[in-house]
Design an enzyme around this catalytic site. Structure first.
Site, short mmCIF file in Angstrom:
data_model
loop_
_atom_site.label_atom_id
_atom_site.label_comp_id
_atom_site.label_asym_id
_atom_site.label_seq_id
_atom_site.Cartn_x
_atom_site.Cartn_y
_atom_site.Cartn_z
CB CYS A 1 -10.13 2.10 0.65
SG CYS A 1 -11.34 1.45 -0.45
CG ASP B 1 -14.54 -1.07 -0.06
OD1 ASP B 1 -14.55 -2.34 -0.65
OD2 ASP B 1 -13.73 -0.92 1.15
CG HIS C 1 -12.52 1.02 3.89
ND1 HIS C 1 -12.02 0.09 3.00
CD2 HIS C 1 -12.07 1.22 4.97
CE1 HIS C 1 -10.83 -0.24 3.76
NE2 HIS C 1 -10.68 0.39 4.99
CB SER D 1 -0.82 -0.04 1.14
OG SER D 1 -1.81 -1.14 1.23
#
Lengths: 622, 377
Positions: free
Chosen positions: A384, A350, A371, A326
């Site tokens: 996310c 999401d 999310h 990430s």
């Protein structure tokens, strides 16, 4: 033909050739007279001079090896120095019976078979009148033992020499590197004249990269010795010139803080000053003691280091290839803004997964319930995955690859340490060329969250983060800050290399992405909020967790049941202060589990150390 | 001119030494000079080699072979040599090419060809083949040679010289090239051409220098002045100058040279043996030795001037002068006048192959002198 044949005139021909013969004879006499004049000069006019040189004595020419330059950290703490040691050396042409001498020495000095084999090998490569080392680093007792028996070994003597010593031992093993005995291959490359009398050469790290500057220039002296080989007087000498001293950007305090906070995990920490590319900390764990290599590492020690499954000799900071996970997301977000694919306000829903249109396969977000609606700031702060699957899909691999290219992903950073690896930023062309396979759309999604084929080194991560922090100003990472010529007191700052200035259509794009990274550390729901709660300066950061072990579609990742070497790698990148960056850090903890829990606290420690803050240990919320 | 000389042999069959010498095609003057020189050589080798009789025996065996070859060559009529010039040259050239592909390396250069029973340097053949061929080629037509003949002659010299320089053996390449160039010089090419050639060489040097890399320039400089490199090539020269200089007028005496006996002078029984002579016998000994060389070459030049064909004249002249070039290159190197190229001191340095070739050359001189017809045909 016959008509053109002129008759030979024997009389004319012999007169012609005899004339030339006479000329040649006269010329020979003249040339020989010159030689005789030369002999008269040497043997009559310079007789006194040469006679005094030879008078039952002999003239030796000894190389005077230069002193290797010293290496300091940015505070002036010594990292590499030269300490005097005694070594047993031989001048082969003065030895009467080589085999006897070696046997007797083996007995007296307890030489090992390996010592003898290496010595015989060196013997072959040296001229007969040059000194060859038999054994280095003699103890006081050994010096005394040999001295008492010296008369038995004409041509063998004890020499005082300076050898390299690394007082910080393991702490800088990869960054500063080490010197070792010059090997066959290096012999071919170096200027052999300049290395007469030099036993060691830089093998890795700064020691290798700056070999030319550190080494200096050889000198020599012509000395007169008597039959026993004792020096009677010095006839002529050309002093050697010591190598340059180097002052590094590395800060021993940061280096130590980084090494200690990794505890017993393997991994790497790289810290940089984004304003000039100066590398402030360069840690790779596990490490080793570079002093082992200086005078020839024993094969036992070497195989222990080489065969260790932890691979301590491997410089993870420059060569370790890890999926960025990430930590790549801020760069992908910037690509989205810059290429006009998303705006700061664009939102994505999401539900906990993402599917390509027309496909069943679910690409899961790390948060299984999803999310909900997220914009860019939320997506970065909460990491996310779904948002970035969608963004990567819209960008497509070609544009994504092209954009990441600007930040140096997949390229060497150009740091002043050899053997850096380039990592890998995947592209359609790369996959075609290396695997002869087409690119699949699903691979674009995985690339968008820094997994899949993506490979970055910790140094690359720090470097890209530094470019991001500086809003596009890319500096070449530099370990060496300044150098000092031997005998001078002033340090000469080395030029820093500004590689590039990345143009953005709207400078607001930088701020948007950096704001979202500040949210990671200081936001209500930021993945690294536990390190930012009491922080007086604004930190921009991003956590990352890189998969080592593939988990099947419906399995849960359960750290308890997995072996440690299958745990995820923990990553964190950060810079501070967010608006006027002075400090960048990238942390990779192998098998550390979660970037937020393992890597972020290490970055926090370094920031505290660097800015001299007085804060307590943070309590990561469970 | 003198009939009685020819008839003498038939009239007086009784044995006389001078008859025997004549029958063997030996030139007594030349033989005497050579034996004297070889004797001096053995004496010096005994001293330089640390009084090792084994070394002397090995050298004596080589000498025996070399003198045998010399006498054998002396029996061959110069006309036969002229006729076989092309074959000899062609054979030498083929072997040189073979060395490039199958040669053995010794001291970092490919010079040897292993023929199973002995090892052999094809460049040695060329030392004689080049002057014989160039002399034969130029003497085919009236002298001085035409421009066309000159160019072909230069090519005949350049090809083997290039192959040998590639081995790399610069010293031998220079010697072979000069033996051929000397033939061309003796053949009477115009002074204008000679000066033009020398002039263009001198003009080419700075141009070449301009295009060289720094490291190449440094290499050339240490080649020209080895003393700037005291840890490398200069070491030999510094030591040999000390040995020579400390010899003084009359030397330290035989077997008493300190430089050479403290194992200090490198290659003292081969390339640097002149330094031992100069140390032990001083200026007087060194000058006498040089005079002996001049006398031997002088006899050779006299033989050339008395020769009866242009071919013989050119060949004998070239062999004699090349012999002096050998001496000059070696002594020049040892005394620090010339760059270091590995050329032994002829007939004195330890070592076999060059000895055989040198004495074979003197065999040619003897053949030329003793095969003269006493009357014009």
């Amino acid at each position: 033909m016959a008509s053109r044949f002129t008759l030979k005139d024997h009389f004319r021909e012999s007169r012609l050739v005899n004339g030339r013969l006479l000329f040649a004879a006269l010329l020979s006499v003249i040339v020989f007279s010159v030689v005789i004049v030369r002999l008269v000069v040497l043997q009559v006019f310079e007789y006194e001079h040469f006679d005094s040189l030879s008078d039952r004595n002999r003239v030796d020419i000894e190389p005077l090896p230069p002193q290797r330059g010293l290496i300091y950290d940015r505070n002036g703490v010594m990292l590499a120095e030269n300490i005097p040691t005694f070594s047993l050396e031989m001048v082969p042409e003065k030895v009467k019976d080589m085999d006897y001498t070696i046997d007797a020495l083996t007995e007296l000095m307890a030489l090992t078979d390996e010592d003898v084999a290496e010595f015989r090998d060196r013997l072959k490569r040296h001229r007969r009148f040059q000194q060859v080392v038999i054994r280095q680093r003699l103890t006081e007792a050994e010096v005394a033992r040999f001295s008492a028996n010296r008369h038995r070994f004409p041509g063998v003597d004890i020499e005082g020499r300076l050898i390299r010593h690394y007082p910080q031992a393991n702490l800088f093993s990869h960054a500063v590197g080490y010197v070792g005995r010059i090997n066959e291959r290096e012999m071919q490359i170096i200027d052999q004249q300049n290395y007469k009398g030099t036993l060691q050469i830089g093998k890795t790290g700064v020691e290798k990269y700056y070999e030319d500057q550190l080494h200096g220039t050889v000198g020599y002296r012509q000395v007169e010795t008597n039959v026993q080989g004792r020096i009677v007087r010095e006839l002529m000498s050309e002093p050697s010139h010591s190598g340059d001293d180097l002052l590094l950007n590395l800060d021993i305090n940061l280096q130590r803080a980084a090494a200690e906070s990794l505890t017993d995990f393997n991994g790497s920490v790289v810290a940089m000053d984004p304003r000039n590319g100066g590398v402030l900390a360069l840690v790779s764990k596990p490490d080793f003691d570079p002093n082992l290599f200086v005078s020839g590492i024993s094969s036992k020690d070497y195989s222990a280091l080489r065969d260790s499954p932890e691979r301590p000799l491997y410089d993870r900071a420059l060569r370790g290839s890890y999926p960025p996970g990430s930590t790549l997301k801020p760069f992908v977000a910037l690509a989205g803004l810059e290429l006009g694919v998303v705006t700061e306000q664009s939102r994505v829903y999401d539900p906990g997964w993402y599917s390509l249109p027309g496909h069943q396969h679910r690409y899961r977000c790390w948060k299984s319930h999803g999310h909900g609606w997220v914009n860019m700031k939320d997506a970065v702060a909460q990491s996310c995955d779904t948002y970035f699957y969608d963004l990567a899909h819209t960008l497509g691999i070609d544009r994504l690859h092209q954009f990441l290219d600007l930040f140096g992903f997949g390229h060497r950073t150009g740091i002043d340490i050899p053997s850096e690896s380039a990592g890998l930023s995947p592209s359609r062309e790369w996959k075609r060329a290396s695997r002869n396979q087409a690119w699949f759309p699903g691979e674009t999604l995985i690339s968008g969250i820094g997994q899949g084929f993506n490979q970055t080194t910790p140094l690359q991560l720090a470097h890209a983060t530094s470019t991001l922090a500086m809003r596009g100003v890319m500096q070449e990472p530099r370990v060496v800050r300044a150098s000092r010529k031997a005998g001078m007191s002033e340090m000469q700052l080395r030029n820093t290399e500004r590689v590039n200035s990345l143009p953005m259509q709207d400078s607001q794009h930088w701020e948007a992405v950096i704001d979202s990274m500040v949210e990671v550390v200081h936001g209500q729901r930021g993945t690294a909020r536990h390190i930012g709660e009491d922080m007086p300066i604004n930190i921009a950061g991003k956590t990352g967790t890189a998969q080592v072990f593939g988990i099947a579609q419906d399995e849960e990742y359960d750290a308890e049941t997995l072996e440690r070497k299958l745990h995820d790698h923990a990553l964190f990148i950060a810079f501070a202060p967010a608006d006027k960056p002075e400090f960048v850090v990238a942390v990779v903890v192998e098998n550390g589990g979660s970037g937020s829990k393992m890597a972020a606290p290490i970055a926090r420690k370094l920031i505290i150390e660097h800015f001299g803050l007085e804060l307590d240990e943070p309590q990561p919320d469970q | 001119m003198n009939h009685s000389l020819i008839n003498d042999r038939q009239q007086r069959p009784s044995w006389q030494p001078s008859r025997f010498v004549e029958w063997l095609h030996i030139d007594a003057m030349l033989m005497l000079g050579l034996l004297l020189l070889l004797g001096v050589g053995l004496m010096m080798l005994f001293s330089a080699g640390g009084q090792d009789m084994g070394l002397i025996y090995r050298q004596l065996v080589r000498l025996g072979v070399a003198i045998g070859v010399m006498l054998l060559v002396a029996q061959i009529h110069p006309d036969r040599m002229r006729d076989s010039a092309y074959w000899l040259y062609g054979l030498g050239l083929m072997l040189l090419v073979a060395v490039l592909f199958f040669g053995h390396e010794g001291k970092g250069a490919q010079r040897w060809l292993d023929l199973g029973f002995f090892r052999f340097q094809p460049s040695e053949i060329m030392k004689l083949a080049v002057p014989i061929l160039v002399a034969a080629f130029l003497a085919e037509r009236p002298l001085p040679p035409s421009v066309w003949r000159l160019i072909v002659g230069l090519l005949l010299i350049g090809l083997p010289a290039f192959l040998i320089a590639k081995q790399p053996d610069l010293g031998t390449a220079i010697l072979i090239a000069s033996s051929g160039l000397i033939v061309i010089f003796l053949a009477g090419i115009r002074w204008k051409v000679i000066f033009a050639f020398l002039g263009s060489c001198a003009a080419a040097a700075p141009v070449l220098w301009y295009f060289m890399h720094d490291y190449q320039r440094r290499r050339v400089l240490t080649f020209l002045n080895p003393e700037t490199d005291p840890l490398g090539a200069g070491y030999h020269i510094i030591q040999s100058k000390i040995a020579i200089g400390s010899g003084g007028l009359f030397g330290q005496g035989w077997l008493r040279g300190t430089q050479s006996h403290l194992e200090f002078l490198p290659e003292r029984s081969t390339d640097f043996i002149f330094a031992v002579i100069a140390e032990e016998f001083g200026l007087a000994g060194a000058v006498l030795l040089l005079c002996l060389y001049l006398l031997i070459a002088g006899r050779g030049l006299f033989i050339a001037s008395q020769a009866q064909s242009s071919f013989s004249r050119l060949l004998a002249g070239s062999i004699s002068i090349t012999f002096l070039v050998y001496v000059f290159v070696n002594v020049g190197m040892v005394t620090g006048l010339l760059p270091v190229v590995g050329v032994p001191l002829p007939l004195v340095s330890y070592g076999g192959t060059s000895m055989v070739t040198l004495l074979a050359g003197f065999g040619i001189l003897m053949s030329i002198h003793t095969h003269r017809r006493m009357m014009s045909p």
